[in-house]
Enzyme design. Structure first.
Site, PDB file in Angstrom:
ATOM      1  N   VAL A 102       0.862  -1.121   0.016  1.00  0.00           N
ATOM      2  CA  VAL A 102       0.111  -0.057   0.062  1.00  0.00           C
ATOM      3  C   VAL A 102       0.812   1.268   0.009  1.00  0.00           C
ATOM      4  O   VAL A 102       1.875   1.177   0.585  1.00  0.00           O
ATOM      5  CB  VAL A 102      -0.707  -0.014   1.162  1.00  0.00           C
ATOM      6  CG1 VAL A 102      -1.711   1.417   1.520  1.00  0.00           C
ATOM      7  CG2 VAL A 102      -2.098  -1.243   1.132  1.00  0.00           C
ATOM      8  N   ALA A 104       2.867   2.684  -2.244  1.00  0.00           N
ATOM      9  CA  ALA A 104       4.177   2.155  -2.525  1.00  0.00           C
ATOM     10  C   ALA A 104       4.476   2.476  -4.006  1.00  0.00           C
ATOM     11  O   ALA A 104       5.532   1.876  -4.507  1.00  0.00           O
ATOM     12  CB  ALA A 104       4.599   0.650  -2.066  1.00  0.00           C
ATOM     13  N   GLY A 105       3.600   2.937  -4.702  1.00  0.00           N
ATOM     14  CA  GLY A 105       3.760   3.481  -6.207  1.00  0.00           C
ATOM     15  C   GLY A 105       3.546   2.263  -7.103  1.00  0.00           C
ATOM     16  O   GLY A 105       3.971   2.236  -8.053  1.00  0.00           O
ATOM     17  N   LEU A 106       2.755   1.135  -6.611  1.00  0.00           N
ATOM     18  CA  LEU A 106       2.661   0.121  -7.344  1.00  0.00           C
ATOM     19  C   LEU A 106       1.314  -0.078  -7.578  1.00  0.00           C
ATOM     20  O   LEU A 106       0.664  -1.043  -8.120  1.00  0.00           O
ATOM     21  CB  LEU A 106       3.179  -1.407  -6.776  1.00  0.00           C
ATOM     22  CG  LEU A 106       4.685  -1.146  -6.718  1.00  0.00           C
ATOM     23  CD1 LEU A 106       5.094  -2.785  -6.056  1.00  0.00           C
ATOM     24  CD2 LEU A 106       5.334  -1.136  -8.191  1.00  0.00           C
ATOM     25  N   GLY A 107       0.390   0.968  -7.376  1.00  0.00           N
ATOM     26  CA  GLY A 107      -1.025   1.091  -8.150  1.00  0.00           C
ATOM     27  C   GLY A 107      -2.207   0.030  -7.169  1.00  0.00           C
ATOM     28  O   GLY A 107      -2.958  -0.379  -7.622  1.00  0.00           O
ATOM     29  N   ALA A 110      -5.943   1.500  -7.029  1.00  0.00           N
ATOM     30  CA  ALA A 110      -6.493   1.045  -8.367  1.00  0.00           C
ATOM     31  C   ALA A 110      -6.881  -0.313  -8.796  1.00  0.00           C
ATOM     32  O   ALA A 110      -7.916  -0.918  -9.034  1.00  0.00           O
ATOM     33  CB  ALA A 110      -5.593   1.635  -9.713  1.00  0.00           C
ATOM     34  N   ALA A 111      -5.850  -0.989  -8.247  1.00  0.00           N
ATOM     35  CA  ALA A 111      -5.843  -2.481  -8.557  1.00  0.00           C
ATOM     36  C   ALA A 111      -7.094  -3.276  -7.501  1.00  0.00           C
ATOM     37  O   ALA A 111      -7.782  -4.091  -8.056  1.00  0.00           O
ATOM     38  CB  ALA A 111      -4.563  -3.218  -8.082  1.00  0.00           C
ATOM     39  N   ASP A 152      -2.989   4.978 -13.580  1.00  0.00           N
ATOM     40  CA  ASP A 152      -3.056   3.940 -12.793  1.00  0.00           C
ATOM     41  C   ASP A 152      -4.390   3.052 -13.324  1.00  0.00           C
ATOM     42  O   ASP A 152      -4.358   1.806 -13.502  1.00  0.00           O
ATOM     43  CB  ASP A 152      -3.179   4.074 -11.119  1.00  0.00           C
ATOM     44  CG  ASP A 152      -1.760   4.515 -10.744  1.00  0.00           C
ATOM     45  OD1 ASP A 152      -1.284   4.892 -11.293  1.00  0.00           O
ATOM     46  OD2 ASP A 152      -1.724   4.421  -9.401  1.00  0.00           O
TER      47      ASP A 152
HETATM   48  O1  PMV Z   1       2.105   6.590  -6.668  1.00  0.00           O
HETATM   49  P1  PMV Z   1       1.206   5.800  -7.813  1.00  0.00           P
HETATM   50  O2  PMV Z   1       1.424   4.513  -7.935  1.00  0.00           O
HETATM   51  O3  PMV Z   1      -0.461   5.884  -7.369  1.00  0.00           O
HETATM   52  O4  PMV Z   1       1.491   6.606  -9.188  1.00  0.00           O
HETATM   53  C1  PMV Z   1       1.079   7.961  -8.900  1.00  0.00           C
HETATM   54  C2  PMV Z   1       1.442   8.559 -10.419  1.00  0.00           C
HETATM   55  C3  PMV Z   1       1.535  10.119 -10.442  1.00  0.00           C
HETATM   56  O5  PMV Z   1       2.029  10.581 -11.567  1.00  0.00           O
HETATM   57  C4  PMV Z   1       2.288  10.826  -9.203  1.00  0.00           C
HETATM   58  C5  PMV Z   1       0.078  10.729  -9.885  1.00  0.00           C
HETATM   59  C6  PMV Z   1      -0.976  10.493 -11.276  1.00  0.00           C
HETATM   60  O6  PMV Z   1      -2.310  10.470 -10.875  1.00  0.00           O
HETATM   61  O7  PMV Z   1      -0.577  10.128 -12.505  1.00  0.00           O
END
Ligand code: PMV
Length: 323
Positions: A102, A104-107, A110-111, A152
């Protein structure tokens, strides 16, 4: 009635995060080694309309009616029912699990949404087109942070590498030559909303400089697309390094991310960058497949709490190794 289950992969942004919120292109790919799963099972003795929502990972167990209007899981279920024109579900339990870390930039958000939407729609007897699923997941993402670009929900719904420009039709990428990346997790949770909010404040304070940074990122994403589609993924390493430097200048790196990006490069990666919102979460490194284990090991020795080695290819990615 048998239980209905649906899953959705995690994702990584290969190029263009943050700038994509401001209309520049970005490239993202699914990561199928981590997944969210939703299971809907009928409760034959329950009252019609009683929907129990269970998300043990976040300690949630509540009836749908008890969830606030802006609760992300509630919104995913209600949005699905509205799209199907279904007023009430038969009594059931919607159970959600996820192996995607959670914040952590891996979506992960959205998943979870996409898995819930697919499972609930199938349980309700209707299948929704991907376009609608993606749009519903976007509505949920709006609750996590006010200005999601939509990348995402798009890459996770379609589960294919995409070239994405906010507000434009999705462009699926063709990859004549697959390539390998190593993903390293700093273990530091970092909500996307905070990083996106800070970039927005910085953009307001110095719009000219940030527009230039975003333009540079957009140029890199375009160059990366050309390299990917021409079957020259070896060119992506340098582009990743350049993209990372720009993200650093935007203020979304962190000491832990810097350490892992450095560790990947010294272990032989062709390039590396943070991925997603930044400030923590994950980074990625482009590797020759023969170097993948060495890079993953060096990441672990430099603080990565988890590493994933994955092949980016069209249409789906495949598991190489996970540590
Ligand atoms: O942190 P994540 O996995 O939700 O990626 C966000 C990507 C951004 O460009 C920072 C935000 C977006 O809505 O595109």
């Amino acid at each position: 009635m048998p239980a209905i289950s649906a899953t959705a992969p995690g994702k990584t942004i290969l190029f263009g995060e943050h700038a994509v919120v401001y209309g520049r292109p970005a490239i993202a790919a699914p990561v199928s080694q981590v997944r969210a799963r939703a299971i809907v099972s009928a409760d034959p003795r329950g009252m019609s309309g009683a929907v129990l929502v269970q998300a043990p990972d976040v300690g949630l167990e509540a009836y749908l009616d008890e969830l606030a209007e802006n609760h992300p899981l509630g919104q995913a279920i209600r949005g699905t029912l509205a799209a199907l024109g279904v007023k009430r579900l038969p009594a059931c339990t919607v159970r959600v699990n996820s192996t995607i870390p959670v914040a952590a930039g891996l979506g992960s958000g959205a998943a979870v949404s996409v898995a819930i939407i697919r499972a609930v729609a199938n349980f309700a007897g209707g299948a929704l087109p991907d376009e609608t699923i993606s749009a519903l997941a976007y509505q949920v993402d709006l609750l996590y942070h006010g200005t999601p670009s939509g990348i995402d929900n798009t890459v996770i719904t379609y589960a294919r590498p995409v070239y994405f420009v906010r507000g434009q039709p999705i462009q699926m990428l063709k990859l004549p030559e697959p390539f390998t990346i190593v993903i390293g997790d700093t273990g530091v949770q970092s909500p996307t909303s905070a990083a996106v909010g800070d970039v927005h404040s910085a953009w307001q304070a110095d719009t000219g400089r940030f527009e230039q940074l975003f333009d540079e990122v957009g140029r890199i994403a375009w160059a990366a697309r050309l390299a990917i589609e021409a079957g020259r993924p070896q060119e992506l390493g340098e582009l990743m390094d350049e993209n990372h430097a720009l993200l650093y200048d935007m203020g979304v790196s962190s000491p832990e991310l810097e350490q892992l990006v450095w560790a990947a490069r010294v272990a032989g990666a062709q390039g590396a960058k943070l991925c997603g919102g930044g400030r923590g979460g994950n980074m990625i490194a482009l590797v020759d497949v023969t170097q993948a284990q060495a890079v993953a090991q060096n990441l672990a020795q430099n603080g990565a709490v988890r590493t994933i080695i994955t092949t980016i290819q069209s249409p789906d990615d495949s598991i190489v190794w996970r540590g």
